[in-house]
Design an enzyme around this catalytic site. Structure first.
Site, PDB file in Angstrom:
ATOM      1  N   ASN A  13       0.882  -1.163   0.000  1.00 59.21           N
ATOM      2  CA  ASN A  13       0.000   0.000   0.000  1.00 59.21           C
ATOM      3  C   ASN A  13       0.920   1.214   0.000  1.00 59.21           C
ATOM      4  OD1 ASN A  13      -1.875   2.006   0.402  1.00 59.21           O
ATOM      5  ND2 ASN A  13      -2.235   1.515   2.562  1.00 59.21           N
ATOM      6  N   TRP A  14       1.080   1.783  -1.174  1.00 57.94           N
ATOM      7  CA  TRP A  14       2.077   2.861  -1.312  1.00 57.94           C
ATOM      8  C   TRP A  14       1.606   4.177  -0.698  1.00 57.94           C
ATOM      9  CZ3 TRP A  14       4.693   2.735  -6.844  1.00 57.94           C
ATOM     10  CH2 TRP A  14       5.312   1.495  -7.024  1.00 57.94           C
ATOM     11  N   LYS A  15       0.310   4.286  -0.441  1.00 54.51           N
ATOM     12  CA  LYS A  15      -0.255   5.531   0.115  1.00 54.51           C
ATOM     13  C   LYS A  15       0.077   6.712  -0.823  1.00 54.51           C
ATOM     14  CE  LYS A  15       0.068   3.385   4.589  1.00 54.51           C
ATOM     15  NZ  LYS A  15      -0.029   3.536   6.016  1.00 54.51           N
ATOM     16  N   HIS A 100      -9.496   1.903   4.245  1.00 50.96           N
ATOM     17  CA  HIS A 100      -8.253   1.998   5.012  1.00 50.96           C
ATOM     18  C   HIS A 100      -8.466   2.952   6.192  1.00 50.96           C
ATOM     19  CE1 HIS A 100      -4.170   2.973   6.116  1.00 50.96           C
ATOM     20  NE2 HIS A 100      -3.832   1.826   5.561  1.00 50.96           N
ATOM     21  N   GLU A 102      -6.769   5.246   7.326  1.00 51.21           N
ATOM     22  CA  GLU A 102      -6.473   6.661   7.019  1.00 51.21           C
ATOM     23  C   GLU A 102      -7.656   7.312   6.313  1.00 51.21           C
ATOM     24  OE1 GLU A 102      -2.737   5.872   5.106  1.00 51.21           O
ATOM     25  OE2 GLU A 102      -1.935   5.271   7.047  1.00 51.21           O
ATOM     26  N   GLU A 172      -6.105  -4.503  10.180  1.00 46.32           N
ATOM     27  CA  GLU A 172      -5.064  -3.519  10.457  1.00 46.32           C
ATOM     28  C   GLU A 172      -5.397  -2.760  11.732  1.00 46.32           C
ATOM     29  OE1 GLU A 172      -2.790  -2.533   6.606  1.00 46.32           O
ATOM     30  OE2 GLU A 172      -4.396  -1.080   6.811  1.00 46.32           O
ATOM     31  N   GLY A 178       1.985   2.402  10.669  1.00 44.83           N
ATOM     32  CA  GLY A 178       2.989   3.449  10.525  1.00 44.83           C
ATOM     33  C   GLY A 178       3.623   3.874  11.839  1.00 44.83           C
ATOM     34  N   SER A 218       2.736  -2.033  10.362  1.00 46.54           N
ATOM     35  CA  SER A 218       4.169  -2.174  10.634  1.00 46.54           C
ATOM     36  C   SER A 218       4.688  -3.590  10.372  1.00 46.54           C
ATOM     37  CB  SER A 218       4.502  -1.720  12.053  1.00 46.54           C
ATOM     38  OG  SER A 218       4.129  -0.354  12.223  1.00 46.54           O
ATOM     39  N   GLY A 239       2.624  -1.136   4.279  1.00 46.32           N
ATOM     40  CA  GLY A 239       2.788   0.281   3.965  1.00 46.32           C
ATOM     41  C   GLY A 239       4.254   0.619   3.750  1.00 46.32           C
ATOM     42  N   GLY A 240       4.883   1.166   4.787  1.00 50.21           N
ATOM     43  CA  GLY A 240       6.263   1.653   4.693  1.00 50.21           C
ATOM     44  C   GLY A 240       7.227   0.684   4.026  1.00 50.21           C
TER      45      GLY A 240
HETATM   46  P1  PGA Z   1       2.495   0.348   7.621  1.00 50.52           P
HETATM   47  O1  PGA Z   1       1.094   0.584   6.889  1.00 50.52           O
HETATM   48  O2  PGA Z   1       3.013  -0.987   7.113  1.00 50.52           O
HETATM   49  O3  PGA Z   1       3.361   1.495   7.185  1.00 50.52           O
HETATM   50  O4  PGA Z   1       2.228   0.310   9.073  1.00 50.52           O
HETATM   51  C1  PGA Z   1       0.204  -0.467   6.682  1.00 50.52           C
HETATM   52  C2  PGA Z   1      -1.022   0.048   5.995  1.00 50.52           C
HETATM   53  O5  PGA Z   1      -1.403   1.196   6.267  1.00 50.52           O
HETATM   54  O6  PGA Z   1      -1.631  -0.646   5.187  1.00 50.52           O
END
Ligand code: PGA
Length: 258
Positions: A13-15, A100, A102, A172, A178, A218, A239-240
């Site tokens: 998930n590149w955001k 998501h 966010e 999640e 994050g 994470s 994500g990251g």
């Molecule tokens: P993260 O993000 O791996 O950076 O914690 C996961 C996500 O938001 O899908």
């Protein structure tokens, strides 16, 4: 519980990251690393809308699939700034992240809109990755199962058993996204198992056993293998760590070996 009943899926998930040239470069790096996963697990890059065409072209002929990070529920019309499911399928996009945390936290996404987006995605032939998860204080109050159970019931309202075959769930925990705080494998397994039990009640055991449930929050090159070894964790939404080809590949390989 047989993990072979379902497909393992590692999705990045590149955001809101990467311009088109950067997206192309990252995918070119990822492709050869994960080529051995073909036929074993699904590898997906969920990228910003502006990168979708680049991603579809760059991954053509490879085993890397492309996903969007959101989709609107109406077919077309006066919805400034939104993107429809048909626009995504026409581009060659196969998956879409929906709900998501966010989106829920910063953009007013609710279970009702998550449900509408999920239905619209399915109707257009997209495979939704529906995200659920509790806030830190909800876990501290001991209501994780109530929160996640409610999200599953509302987000999948009116989704048929046939449609469920194309749905991926991502658990999640919001406090782990994050933050560098990962749920322990036991905590993640407990909730993923609960999600499967909830699906079994809503549909039936066979339908529930076929659903891929990812963990996200994470997940990284260090902790992935341990998380993916759990019986109800069938993949990851990353994500990251998905922004670094080598780290993303370590997670993919953990899923291939798992
Ligand atoms: P993260 O993000 O791996 O950076 O914690 C996961 C996500 O938001 O899908």
């Amino acid at each position: 519980m047989n993990k072979n009943l379902r497909k393992a899926i590692i999705a990045g998930n590149w955001k809101m990251n990467k311009t088109r040239p950067e997206a192309k470069a990252l995918l070119e790096e990822i492709k050869p690393l994960v080529a051995n996963a073909e036929g074993k697990i699904e590898v997906i890059a969920c990228v910003p809308f502006t990168n979708l065409e680049t991603a579809v072209n760059t991954t053509a002929g490879s085993n890397v699939k492309v996903g969007a990070e959101n989709v609107h529920f109406e077919k077309s019309g006066a919805f400034t700034g939104e993107i429809s499911a048909d626009m995504l399928t026409e581009l060659g996009v196969e998956y879409v992240v929906i709900g998501h945390s966010e989106r829920r936290q910063y953009f007013g996404e609710t279970d009702e809109t998550v449900n509408k987006r999920t239905k619209a995605a399915l109707a257009a032939g997209l495979k939704p990755i529906v995200c659920v998860g509790e806030l830190k204080w909800e876990r501290e109050c001991g209501i994780t199962e109530e929160v996640v159970g409610k999200q599953i019931k509302l987000d999948l309202w009116d989704v048929t058993e046939e449609e469920l075959k194309n749905v991926v769930i991502a658990y999640e925990p919001v406090w782990a996204i994050g933050t560098g705080l990962t749920a322990t494998p036991e905590q993640a397994e407990e909730v993923c198992g609960f999600i499967r039990a909830t699906l079994a009640k809503l549909y039936n055991q066979a339908a529930a056993d076929a659903v891929t449930i990812q963990y996200g929050g994470s997940m990284n090159a260090k902790n992935a293998a341990e998380l993916l070894a759990k019986p109800n964790i069938d993949g990851g939404l990353i994500g990251g760590a998905s922004l670094k080809a080598a780290d993303f590949n370590v997670i993919v390989q953990a899923a291939v070996e798992g």
